[in-house]
Scaffold this motif. Structure first.
Motif, PDB file in Angstrom:
ATOM      1  N   ALA A   3       0.824  -1.222   0.000  1.00 14.36           N
ATOM      2  CA  ALA A   3       0.000   0.000   0.000  1.00 14.36           C
ATOM      3  C   ALA A   3       0.852   1.264   0.000  1.00 14.36           C
ATOM      4  N   HIS A   4       0.528   2.164  -0.891  1.00 18.38           N
ATOM      5  CA  HIS A   4       1.274   3.430  -0.980  1.00 18.38           C
ATOM      6  C   HIS A   4       0.444   4.441  -1.754  1.00 18.38           C
ATOM      7  N   SER A   5       0.844   5.701  -1.657  1.00 11.93           N
ATOM      8  CA  SER A   5       0.328   6.693  -2.594  1.00 11.93           C
ATOM      9  C   SER A   5       1.539   7.138  -3.408  1.00 11.93           C
ATOM     10  N   ASP A   6       1.300   7.661  -4.598  1.00 14.47           N
ATOM     11  CA  ASP A   6       2.431   8.084  -5.428  1.00 14.47           C
ATOM     12  C   ASP A   6       2.900   9.467  -4.963  1.00 14.47           C
ATOM     13  N   TYR A   7       4.129   9.804  -5.301  1.00 17.57           N
ATOM     14  CA  TYR A   7       4.750  10.970  -4.658  1.00 17.57           C
ATOM     15  C   TYR A   7       4.570  12.288  -5.406  1.00 17.57           C
ATOM     16  N   LEU A  22      -4.518   5.859  -1.662  1.00 14.16           N
ATOM     17  CA  LEU A  22      -3.728   4.665  -1.343  1.00 14.16           C
ATOM     18  C   LEU A  22      -4.069   3.563  -2.357  1.00 14.16           C
ATOM     19  N   HIS A  23      -3.044   2.891  -2.868  1.00 13.96           N
ATOM     20  CA  HIS A  23      -3.294   1.765  -3.764  1.00 13.96           C
ATOM     21  C   HIS A  23      -2.228   0.695  -3.566  1.00 13.96           C
ATOM     22  N   ARG A  24      -2.486  -0.487  -4.100  1.00 16.22           N
ATOM     23  CA  ARG A  24      -1.543  -1.600  -3.944  1.00 16.22           C
ATOM     24  C   ARG A  24      -1.791  -2.600  -5.065  1.00 16.22           C
TER      25      ARG A  24
HETATM   26 FE   LIG Z   1       1.681   3.634  -7.283  1.00 13.48          FE
END
Ligand SMILES: [Fe+2]
Ligand SMILES: O=C(O)CCC(=O)C(=O)O
Length: 291
Positions: free
Chosen positions: A171-175, A232-234
């Motif tokens: 899980a992360h969001s892009d920067y 948030l995506h993964r």
């Molecule tokens: Fe991403």
């Protein structure tokens, strides 16, 4: 948690009505921070060629790929070496990747290819969507030699026999500002719209043939004081091999990202201090590598 598919809005880049397109983009960015982009102008044949080359590269022996191991965020990153969810204690993500970008000091504008060009067109529409002049992000210096890079991704697809889930991408969001994603059609991508809710609800993003999946990154979220969401995506393990490519469009490293005047007020002050895009990106990238 239960998995459902999300209906993402579809934005047509050839629509002759920029104002209504901008309005639809605004809605998409406020609601989910993700949308499909169709008629984007990137040739299907080019996409297939890149996919072919990507498959060829990742099928090389590890020893050969390691000769091109990442330096200055360009080049090869092996399996498990990166962990996008920096808060988790699990092992690194089950993916290998290859970063392509202009060399230091060289502008992507001097050798613009199709992906950045479409990204820049989108940035103008996003400015309109924020009721700004369409050149706003250009004038802010973001698009003057923007920092763009393409990341080829390969998820091998073998399921791990382990107690913990080994994510393809955790899980992360892009920067950055915007990400344009294309995949080979194999599923696994999920979004979580309410990252602070517990339990988190994850929804599948379905493949839409020929479309890019576009999402807002953290710098755009900072600019808009969270009006536009960096969601948030993964990528979940599905047992199937998967290839994708993500084009990250980030502002010029010297561009200062600070809350837009139209996105704050006395009752809603800026939530983030101003940052320089280059330093912010460097910091975020640094912590994603396992070692
Ligand atoms: Fe991403
Ligand atoms: O491969 C995908 O579908 C998503 C990749 C991703 O989210 C990323 O690289 O930031």
């Amino acid at each position: 948690m239960m998995r459902e598919s999300i209906q993402l809005p579809i934005i047509d880049l050839t629509s002759p009505h920029p104002i209504s397109t901008a309005r639809a983009i605004r809605q998409a960015c406020v609601d989910v921070g993700f949308f499909y982009l169709i008629n984007h102008g990137v040739d299907e044949k080019l996409f297939k060629k890149v996919l072919e080359q990507s498959k060829k590269f990742f099928s090389l022996p590890l020893e050969d790929k390691m000769k091109l191991v990442r330096r200055n965020h360009r080049g090869y990153t092996p399996l498990y070496a990166e962990k996008l969810d920096t808060s988790s204690t699990t092992q690194g993500d089950s993916k290998e990747s290859f970063y392509i970008g202009s060399l230091e000091g060289k502008s992507v504008v001097s050798n613009l290819n199709q992906w950045p060009e479409e990204g820049i067109r989108l940035i103008s529409l996003i400015a309109l969507a924020l009721d700004l002049d369409k050149d706003f992000f250009h004038k802010a210096g973001a698009c003057d030699s923007p920092n763009g890079f393409l990341r080829l991704l390969h998820y091998p697809g073998e399921l791990q026999l382990s107690e913990q889930v080994v994510y393809g991408a955790s899980a992360h969001s892009d920067y950055g500002m915007l990400t344009l994603l294309a995949t080979d059609g194999v599923g696994g991508l999920q979004v979580c719209r309410e990252k602070f809710n517990r339990p988190q609800i994850w929804e599948d993003v379905r493949h839409l043939s020929g479309a890019f999946i576009v999402n807002i990154g953290d710098m755009m979220e900072r600019w808009t004081n969270c009006l536009f969401r960096s969601t948030l995506h993964r990528v979940m393990p599905t047992g199937q091999e998967r290839y994708s490519m993500a084009f990250f469009l980030d502002p010029n490293p010297d561009c200062v990202v600070e809350c837009l005047k139209s996105c704050c007020s006395d009752s809603s002050p800026p939530r983030f201090p101003p940052i320089r895009a280059g330093e912010y990106l460097e910091e975020r990238l640094k912590v994603t590598y396992v070692s």
